[in-house]
Design a protein around this motif. Sequence first.
Motif, PDB file in Angstrom:
ATOM      1  N   ALA A  19       0.822  -1.210   0.000  1.00 51.82           N
ATOM      2  CA  ALA A  19       0.000   0.000   0.000  1.00 51.82           C
ATOM      3  C   ALA A  19       0.856   1.261   0.000  1.00 51.82           C
ATOM      4  CB  ALA A  19      -0.933   0.004   1.215  1.00 51.82           C
ATOM      5  N   LEU A  20       2.108   1.128   0.467  1.00 52.40           N
ATOM      6  CA  LEU A  20       3.032   2.261   0.451  1.00 52.40           C
ATOM      7  C   LEU A  20       3.729   2.425  -0.896  1.00 52.40           C
ATOM      8  CD1 LEU A  20       4.731   1.744   3.936  1.00 52.40           C
ATOM      9  CD2 LEU A  20       2.942   3.386   3.356  1.00 52.40           C
ATOM     10  N   ALA A  21       3.552   1.446  -1.788  1.00 45.22           N
ATOM     11  CA  ALA A  21       4.239   1.484  -3.069  1.00 45.22           C
ATOM     12  C   ALA A  21       3.925   2.748  -3.872  1.00 45.22           C
ATOM     13  CB  ALA A  21       3.908   0.233  -3.876  1.00 45.22           C
ATOM     14  N   PRO A  22       2.654   3.164  -3.984  1.00 46.98           N
ATOM     15  CA  PRO A  22       2.408   4.415  -4.728  1.00 46.98           C
ATOM     16  C   PRO A  22       3.120   5.615  -4.134  1.00 46.98           C
ATOM     17  CG  PRO A  22       0.365   3.179  -4.442  1.00 46.98           C
ATOM     18  CD  PRO A  22       1.394   2.511  -3.586  1.00 46.98           C
ATOM     19  N   LEU A  23       3.221   5.652  -2.796  1.00 47.07           N
ATOM     20  CA  LEU A  23       3.931   6.760  -2.150  1.00 47.07           C
ATOM     21  C   LEU A  23       5.414   6.739  -2.508  1.00 47.07           C
ATOM     22  CD1 LEU A  23       3.675   9.136  -0.169  1.00 47.07           C
ATOM     23  CD2 LEU A  23       4.161   7.526   1.679  1.00 47.07           C
ATOM     24  N   LEU A  34       6.655   5.439  -5.168  1.00 44.83           N
ATOM     25  CA  LEU A  34       6.758   5.767  -6.586  1.00 44.83           C
ATOM     26  C   LEU A  34       6.716   7.276  -6.801  1.00 44.83           C
ATOM     27  CD1 LEU A  34       4.456   2.982  -8.074  1.00 44.83           C
ATOM     28  CD2 LEU A  34       6.916   3.198  -8.410  1.00 44.83           C
ATOM     29  N   LEU A  35       5.921   7.989  -5.985  1.00 51.09           N
ATOM     30  CA  LEU A  35       5.879   9.447  -6.099  1.00 51.09           C
ATOM     31  C   LEU A  35       7.214  10.066  -5.693  1.00 51.09           C
ATOM     32  CD1 LEU A  35       2.321  10.252  -4.680  1.00 51.09           C
ATOM     33  CD2 LEU A  35       3.073  10.358  -7.063  1.00 51.09           C
ATOM     34  N   PHE A  36       7.854   9.492  -4.664  1.00 51.53           N
ATOM     35  CA  PHE A  36       9.121  10.043  -4.179  1.00 51.53           C
ATOM     36  C   PHE A  36      10.291   9.682  -5.086  1.00 51.53           C
ATOM     37  CE2 PHE A  36       6.959  10.694  -0.090  1.00 51.53           C
ATOM     38  CZ  PHE A  36       7.510  11.904   0.286  1.00 51.53           C
ATOM     39  N   PHE A  37      10.357   8.418  -5.518  1.00 54.10           N
ATOM     40  CA  PHE A  37      11.552   7.919  -6.197  1.00 54.10           C
ATOM     41  C   PHE A  37      11.340   7.612  -7.684  1.00 54.10           C
ATOM     42  CE2 PHE A  37      11.811   6.623  -1.712  1.00 54.10           C
ATOM     43  CZ  PHE A  37      12.994   7.239  -1.351  1.00 54.10           C
ATOM     44  N   GLY A  38      10.111   7.774  -8.168  1.00 51.54           N
ATOM     45  CA  GLY A  38       9.865   7.510  -9.584  1.00 51.54           C
ATOM     46  C   GLY A  38       9.689   6.019  -9.858  1.00 51.54           C
ATOM     47  N   ILE A  39       9.624   5.665 -11.131  1.00 55.77           N
ATOM     48  CA  ILE A  39       9.382   4.273 -11.515  1.00 55.77           C
ATOM     49  C   ILE A  39      10.674   3.496 -11.721  1.00 55.77           C
ATOM     50  CG2 ILE A  39       7.172   4.863 -12.567  1.00 55.77           C
ATOM     51  CD1 ILE A  39       8.523   4.643 -15.293  1.00 55.77           C
ATOM     52  N   GLY A  40      11.808   4.082 -11.366  1.00 56.66           N
ATOM     53  CA  GLY A  40      13.083   3.401 -11.508  1.00 56.66           C
ATOM     54  C   GLY A  40      13.304   2.369 -10.407  1.00 56.66           C
ATOM     55  N   VAL A  41      14.549   1.960 -10.247  1.00 51.92           N
ATOM     56  CA  VAL A  41      14.867   0.866  -9.328  1.00 51.92           C
ATOM     57  C   VAL A  41      14.728   1.277  -7.866  1.00 51.92           C
ATOM     58  CG1 VAL A  41      16.396  -0.230 -10.991  1.00 51.92           C
ATOM     59  CG2 VAL A  41      17.333   1.439  -9.394  1.00 51.92           C
ATOM     60  N   TRP A  42      14.912   2.582  -7.555  1.00 52.05           N
ATOM     61  CA  TRP A  42      14.942   2.971  -6.148  1.00 52.05           C
ATOM     62  C   TRP A  42      13.590   2.843  -5.464  1.00 52.05           C
ATOM     63  CZ3 TRP A  42      18.797   3.089  -3.029  1.00 52.05           C
ATOM     64  CH2 TRP A  42      20.087   3.289  -3.532  1.00 52.05           C
ATOM     65  N   SER A  43      12.514   2.998  -6.201  1.00 49.08           N
ATOM     66  CA  SER A  43      11.202   2.805  -5.583  1.00 49.08           C
ATOM     67  C   SER A  43      11.006   1.354  -5.174  1.00 49.08           C
ATOM     68  CB  SER A  43      10.102   3.235  -6.554  1.00 49.08           C
ATOM     69  OG  SER A  43      10.178   2.522  -7.775  1.00 49.08           O
ATOM     70  N   LYS A  44      11.484   0.400  -5.984  1.00 48.21           N
ATOM     71  CA  LYS A  44      11.372  -1.023  -5.643  1.00 48.21           C
ATOM     72  C   LYS A  44      12.315  -1.374  -4.493  1.00 48.21           C
ATOM     73  CE  LYS A  44       9.506  -0.637  -9.741  1.00 48.21           C
ATOM     74  NZ  LYS A  44       9.441   0.663 -10.450  1.00 48.21           N
ATOM     75  N   ILE A  45      13.481  -0.758  -4.471  1.00 52.66           N
ATOM     76  CA  ILE A  45      14.441  -1.017  -3.398  1.00 52.66           C
ATOM     77  C   ILE A  45      13.873  -0.565  -2.055  1.00 52.66           C
ATOM     78  CG2 ILE A  45      16.684  -0.316  -2.474  1.00 52.66           C
ATOM     79  CD1 ILE A  45      17.739  -0.298  -5.332  1.00 52.66           C
ATOM     80  N   ILE A 102      10.691  -0.262  -1.229  1.00 53.80           N
ATOM     81  CA  ILE A 102       9.586  -1.145  -0.839  1.00 53.80           C
ATOM     82  C   ILE A 102      10.136  -2.420  -0.200  1.00 53.80           C
ATOM     83  CG2 ILE A 102       7.629  -2.490  -1.672  1.00 53.80           C
ATOM     84  CD1 ILE A 102       7.339  -0.438  -3.925  1.00 53.80           C
ATOM     85  N   ALA A 103      11.157  -3.015  -0.835  1.00 56.84           N
ATOM     86  CA  ALA A 103      11.762  -4.228  -0.285  1.00 56.84           C
ATOM     87  C   ALA A 103      12.418  -3.952   1.062  1.00 56.84           C
ATOM     88  CB  ALA A 103      12.789  -4.783  -1.272  1.00 56.84           C
ATOM     89  N   VAL A 117       9.655  -6.222  -4.215  1.00 46.78           N
ATOM     90  CA  VAL A 117      10.164  -5.817  -5.530  1.00 46.78           C
ATOM     91  C   VAL A 117       9.171  -6.178  -6.631  1.00 46.78           C
ATOM     92  CG1 VAL A 117      11.936  -6.315  -7.256  1.00 46.78           C
ATOM     93  CG2 VAL A 117      12.595  -5.842  -4.892  1.00 46.78           C
ATOM     94  N   ILE A 118       8.656  -7.391  -6.602  1.00 45.97           N
ATOM     95  CA  ILE A 118       7.711  -7.817  -7.635  1.00 45.97           C
ATOM     96  C   ILE A 118       6.432  -6.984  -7.562  1.00 45.97           C
ATOM     97  CG2 ILE A 118       6.332  -9.741  -8.493  1.00 45.97           C
ATOM     98  CD1 ILE A 118       9.321  -9.929  -9.044  1.00 45.97           C
ATOM     99  N   GLY A 119       5.956  -6.687  -6.345  1.00 45.33           N
ATOM    100  CA  GLY A 119       4.774  -5.844  -6.216  1.00 45.33           C
ATOM    101  C   GLY A 119       4.998  -4.455  -6.793  1.00 45.33           C
TER     102      GLY A 119
END
Length: 288
Positions: free
Chosen positions: A133-137, A139-150, A152-153, A218-220
């Motif tokens: 549920a925090l993933a969209p947040l 994504l807003l901070f770090f964009g759609i690159g690798v750092w948003s997935k990092i 979240i993990a 990461v997958i999410g």
Amino acid sequence: MTTATTSGARNRTKTPPPASRGRNSAWRETALVVLLRIGVIALALVLWQVLSGPVLPEYAVSRPTDVSHALWQLLGSAKGWTDIETTATEVVAGFAIGVGIGTVMGLVLGSLPLLGRVVEPLIAAVNGIPKIALAPLFLLFFGIGVWSKITIAAAGVAFVVFYNVYLGLRLRERELVEIVQVMGGRRHHVLSYVTIPTLAAPFFAALKTGGPLAILGVIGGEFIASTGGVGHELFTAATNLDAPTEFAGLIVLVAMTLALNGILTGLDKYALKRLGLTGHRRGSRGTA
């Protein structure tokens, strides 16, 4: 009389020692378990192949032969390996950052009881929020690159490591600390002889639990928004109703999970051996 005694002695010498019989029995049991596992997997694949179409919708479950072909194409393409490398990098980075943050938080709050009592309810409240549920947040901070997935993990792993380290410190036997201090031990002695052996088991348990959580995060994140990665390919395959590619991606994720768990298990055994805790564990089980 001499002949009977001699034959009895020969029979005794031919009998294998109890330790050897125990090792042989363990090897046979392990081999049997492996064969049964292979048999179960083979039976499942055969049933999958036979039932796909006549009983199960082929567009939804595909066939093992089609999945193997899709997996071969995935592993034989440069794009497939790029996606695997992207996901693996995100998992490793997120896992490492989460372990570092969780360990520091656990050590600090566990060493300062008053601060721990103040902050722990707040951490529990934040931990109650599903990380996806925090993933969209993120994504807003770090964009759609690798750092948003990092991130979240890392968020998923950090809480697991924190609670194991924090509770491990709280459950540390105060009597042992006092004994070391009475014997003239300083802080580094308490750390070496009490704290680290106490935290070793819960810490590595947290690592094994956090590994799959890092992959899940990461997958999410790749499902929600990404330009590459195994999760992105899974989402694309699901959108296109491409079941073989979907199952091929899942096989890759299973392989990544097994590889990470194998590395953490080996690290666990090595660390416990270096700390001298493996023999203590076996001795505890033997006396129980």
